[in-house]
Design a protein around this motif. Structure first.
Motif, PDB file in Angstrom:
ATOM      1  N   MET A 206       0.822  -1.209   0.000  1.00 58.80           N
ATOM      2  CA  MET A 206       0.000   0.000   0.000  1.00 58.80           C
ATOM      3  C   MET A 206       0.858   1.261   0.000  1.00 58.80           C
ATOM      4  O   MET A 206       0.490   2.269  -0.598  1.00 58.80           O
ATOM      5  CB  MET A 206      -0.959  -0.001   1.196  1.00 58.80           C
ATOM      6  CG  MET A 206      -2.117  -0.967   1.038  1.00 58.80           C
ATOM      7  SD  MET A 206      -3.454  -0.675   2.223  1.00 58.80           S
ATOM      8  CE  MET A 206      -2.636  -1.116   3.754  1.00 58.80           C
ATOM      9  N   GLU A 207       2.013   1.199   0.663  1.00 56.51           N
ATOM     10  CA  GLU A 207       2.913   2.348   0.632  1.00 56.51           C
ATOM     11  C   GLU A 207       3.446   2.569  -0.783  1.00 56.51           C
ATOM     12  O   GLU A 207       3.603   3.710  -1.223  1.00 56.51           O
ATOM     13  CB  GLU A 207       4.077   2.155   1.599  1.00 56.51           C
ATOM     14  CG  GLU A 207       4.990   3.374   1.667  1.00 56.51           C
ATOM     15  CD  GLU A 207       5.974   3.317   2.811  1.00 56.51           C
ATOM     16  OE1 GLU A 207       6.504   4.384   3.176  1.00 56.51           O
ATOM     17  OE2 GLU A 207       6.238   2.227   3.334  1.00 56.51           O
ATOM     18  N   ALA A 208       3.707   1.482  -1.506  1.00 55.02           N
ATOM     19  CA  ALA A 208       4.148   1.607  -2.888  1.00 55.02           C
ATOM     20  C   ALA A 208       3.090   2.325  -3.719  1.00 55.02           C
ATOM     21  O   ALA A 208       3.408   3.218  -4.520  1.00 55.02           O
ATOM     22  CB  ALA A 208       4.429   0.219  -3.471  1.00 55.02           C
ATOM     23  N   GLU A 209       1.834   1.976  -3.524  1.00 59.37           N
ATOM     24  CA  GLU A 209       0.747   2.609  -4.276  1.00 59.37           C
ATOM     25  C   GLU A 209       0.642   4.101  -3.951  1.00 59.37           C
ATOM     26  O   GLU A 209       0.481   4.936  -4.836  1.00 59.37           O
ATOM     27  CB  GLU A 209      -0.571   1.910  -3.962  1.00 59.37           C
ATOM     28  CG  GLU A 209      -1.770   2.462  -4.712  1.00 59.37           C
ATOM     29  CD  GLU A 209      -3.072   1.787  -4.325  1.00 59.37           C
ATOM     30  OE1 GLU A 209      -4.109   2.159  -4.892  1.00 59.37           O
ATOM     31  OE2 GLU A 209      -3.052   0.901  -3.445  1.00 59.37           O
ATOM     32  N   THR A 210       0.755   4.433  -2.673  1.00 58.29           N
ATOM     33  CA  THR A 210       0.682   5.840  -2.262  1.00 58.29           C
ATOM     34  C   THR A 210       1.864   6.630  -2.795  1.00 58.29           C
ATOM     35  O   THR A 210       1.715   7.772  -3.247  1.00 58.29           O
ATOM     36  CB  THR A 210       0.614   5.928  -0.724  1.00 58.29           C
ATOM     37  OG1 THR A 210      -0.557   5.242  -0.271  1.00 58.29           O
ATOM     38  CG2 THR A 210       0.564   7.380  -0.264  1.00 58.29           C
ATOM     39  N   ASN A 211       3.052   6.049  -2.775  1.00 61.36           N
ATOM     40  CA  ASN A 211       4.230   6.737  -3.316  1.00 61.36           C
ATOM     41  C   ASN A 211       4.086   6.987  -4.813  1.00 61.36           C
ATOM     42  O   ASN A 211       4.514   8.028  -5.318  1.00 61.36           O
ATOM     43  CB  ASN A 211       5.489   5.921  -3.039  1.00 61.36           C
ATOM     44  CG  ASN A 211       5.963   6.038  -1.605  1.00 61.36           C
ATOM     45  OD1 ASN A 211       5.533   6.912  -0.865  1.00 61.36           O
ATOM     46  ND2 ASN A 211       6.839   5.137  -1.188  1.00 61.36           N
ATOM     47  N   ARG A 212       3.495   6.051  -5.534  1.00 63.80           N
ATOM     48  CA  ARG A 212       3.263   6.261  -6.968  1.00 63.80           C
ATOM     49  C   ARG A 212       2.324   7.443  -7.200  1.00 63.80           C
ATOM     50  O   ARG A 212       2.523   8.233  -8.128  1.00 63.80           O
ATOM     51  CB  ARG A 212       2.682   4.997  -7.596  1.00 63.80           C
ATOM     52  CG  ARG A 212       3.644   3.823  -7.655  1.00 63.80           C
ATOM     53  CD  ARG A 212       3.053   2.640  -8.406  1.00 63.80           C
ATOM     54  NE  ARG A 212       3.770   1.418  -8.073  1.00 63.80           N
ATOM     55  CZ  ARG A 212       3.278   0.428  -7.340  1.00 63.80           C
ATOM     56  NH1 ARG A 212       2.032   0.488  -6.906  1.00 63.80           N
ATOM     57  NH2 ARG A 212       4.016  -0.634  -7.078  1.00 63.80           N
ATOM     58  N   ALA A 213       1.316   7.574  -6.352  1.00 70.38           N
ATOM     59  CA  ALA A 213       0.395   8.716  -6.471  1.00 70.38           C
ATOM     60  C   ALA A 213       1.108  10.023  -6.159  1.00 70.38           C
ATOM     61  O   ALA A 213       0.866  11.049  -6.802  1.00 70.38           O
ATOM     62  CB  ALA A 213      -0.797   8.516  -5.531  1.00 70.38           C
ATOM     63  N   PHE A 214       1.995  10.003  -5.171  1.00 74.04           N
ATOM     64  CA  PHE A 214       2.810  11.180  -4.845  1.00 74.04           C
ATOM     65  C   PHE A 214       3.641  11.597  -6.066  1.00 74.04           C
ATOM     66  O   PHE A 214       3.707  12.780  -6.430  1.00 74.04           O
ATOM     67  CB  PHE A 214       3.756  10.850  -3.687  1.00 74.04           C
ATOM     68  CG  PHE A 214       3.464  11.575  -2.405  1.00 74.04           C
ATOM     69  CD1 PHE A 214       3.224  12.940  -2.387  1.00 74.04           C
ATOM     70  CD2 PHE A 214       3.466  10.893  -1.200  1.00 74.04           C
ATOM     71  CE1 PHE A 214       2.971  13.617  -1.204  1.00 74.04           C
ATOM     72  CE2 PHE A 214       3.224  11.551  -0.005  1.00 74.04           C
ATOM     73  CZ  PHE A 214       2.975  12.918  -0.004  1.00 74.04           C
ATOM     74  N   ILE A 215       4.270  10.630  -6.704  1.00 79.28           N
ATOM     75  CA  ILE A 215       5.123  10.904  -7.863  1.00 79.28           C
ATOM     76  C   ILE A 215       4.306  11.474  -9.015  1.00 79.28           C
ATOM     77  O   ILE A 215       4.714  12.442  -9.673  1.00 79.28           O
ATOM     78  CB  ILE A 215       5.866   9.619  -8.285  1.00 79.28           C
ATOM     79  CG1 ILE A 215       6.900   9.251  -7.219  1.00 79.28           C
ATOM     80  CG2 ILE A 215       6.543   9.785  -9.648  1.00 79.28           C
ATOM     81  CD1 ILE A 215       7.492   7.866  -7.385  1.00 79.28           C
TER      82      ILE A 215
END
Length: 272
Positions: A206-215
């Protein structure tokens, strides 16, 4: 009788003893730090890449460490293992401080920036307390508290909510949905793992998904990560090198890793 000259190769027994000493040192280093890269070991021992890989193969087979792409981790540290925030806070603290100070020089007044969760980004946030007219978006309550404890009328802090991870990141669909409507000038991210082939990774899906949205919400992406992250690969990749613009790391990064990082096309900044 065979006479051995001054440049003769060490005997098989002596070579085996040196290998055993080297391998014992490798195990101690991995257990102390949690992870280490092949490039670091090559530079430290002055032996070939293949020699180190054979050492890691032998130690992995013996169950003394876990061999991963580009290095090794301790036997208790797998790709899905996620250390807590407090456990990481004191690790490489001087390197994190240098990285944070260097990265903070890139932040201009009147900017809207994103700051991902992590201990290096936490140190970075503390360097921004004097920047004027700043809007900060973060998914870290710890980072939000840095600014809350030094409140200013010209600063806006937006804390993205979500499910809390062991490393104190707020992640998941709520965080991701909130980020999809934002437009940030710059994003400063840390990473659990940094690897030439696999990019930036985290043990938490889930952190990977959130980081992708940040990027996706940011015009410029800056990685802040100390040299111990190099060669570590977590469960999920959240950024490839084409997603990044700048990498800020410390002087402990081995020469081979510096070469690999420069070949990615990102601007590499070594904090002194």
């Amino acid at each position: 009788m065979n006479a051995a000259g001054p440049n003769a190769e060490p005997s098989r027994g002596r070579g085996g003893q040196l290998a055993a000493q080297r391998q014992a040192t490798i195990v101690a280093e991995v257990n102390g730090r949690g992870a280490i890269t092949v490039a670091e070991l090559v530079e430290r021992f002055g032996v070939s890449d293949m020699t180190i890989r054979r050492d890691l193969d032998a130690l992995d087979s013996s169950g003394l460490l876990h061999k991963v792409h580009g290095g090794a981790t301790s036997v208790g540290l797998r790709s899905a293992h996620e250390p807590g925030f407090d456990a990481k806070l004191t690790q490489e603290s001087s390197a994190k401080h240098a990285i944070a100070a260097e990265a903070a020089r890139r932040v201009q007044p009147d900017s809207a920036i994103g700051i991902g969760a992590g201990t290096t980004t936490y140190a970075f946030a503390r360097q921004l307390l004097r920047v004027e007219n700043l809007t900060v978006v973060t998914n870290s309550a710890r980072i939000a508290d840095v600014f809350h404890g030094n409140s200013r009328s010209d600063r806006t802090v937006v804390l993205i909510g979500g499910i809390r991870t062991p490393s104190d990141a707020l992640v998941g669909p709520i965080a991701t949905a909130a980020l999809q409507s934002l437009h940030l000038d710059m994003l400063f991210l840390g990473a659990h793992g940094v690897d030439a082939e696999h990019g930036l990774s985290t043990p938490n899906l889930m952190e990977a998904e959130t980081n992708r949205a940040f990027i996706a919400a940011s015009r410029e992406v800056v990685l802040v990560a100390d040299h111990t992250k190099w060669g570590t690969v977590g469960l999920s990749t959240f950024a490839t090198w084409s997603d990044l613009d700048v990498v800020v790391t410390d002087a402990g990064l081995p020469a081979a890793a510096r070469k690999s990082m420069r070949e990615t096309g990102c601007d590499l900044i070594i904090a002194s």
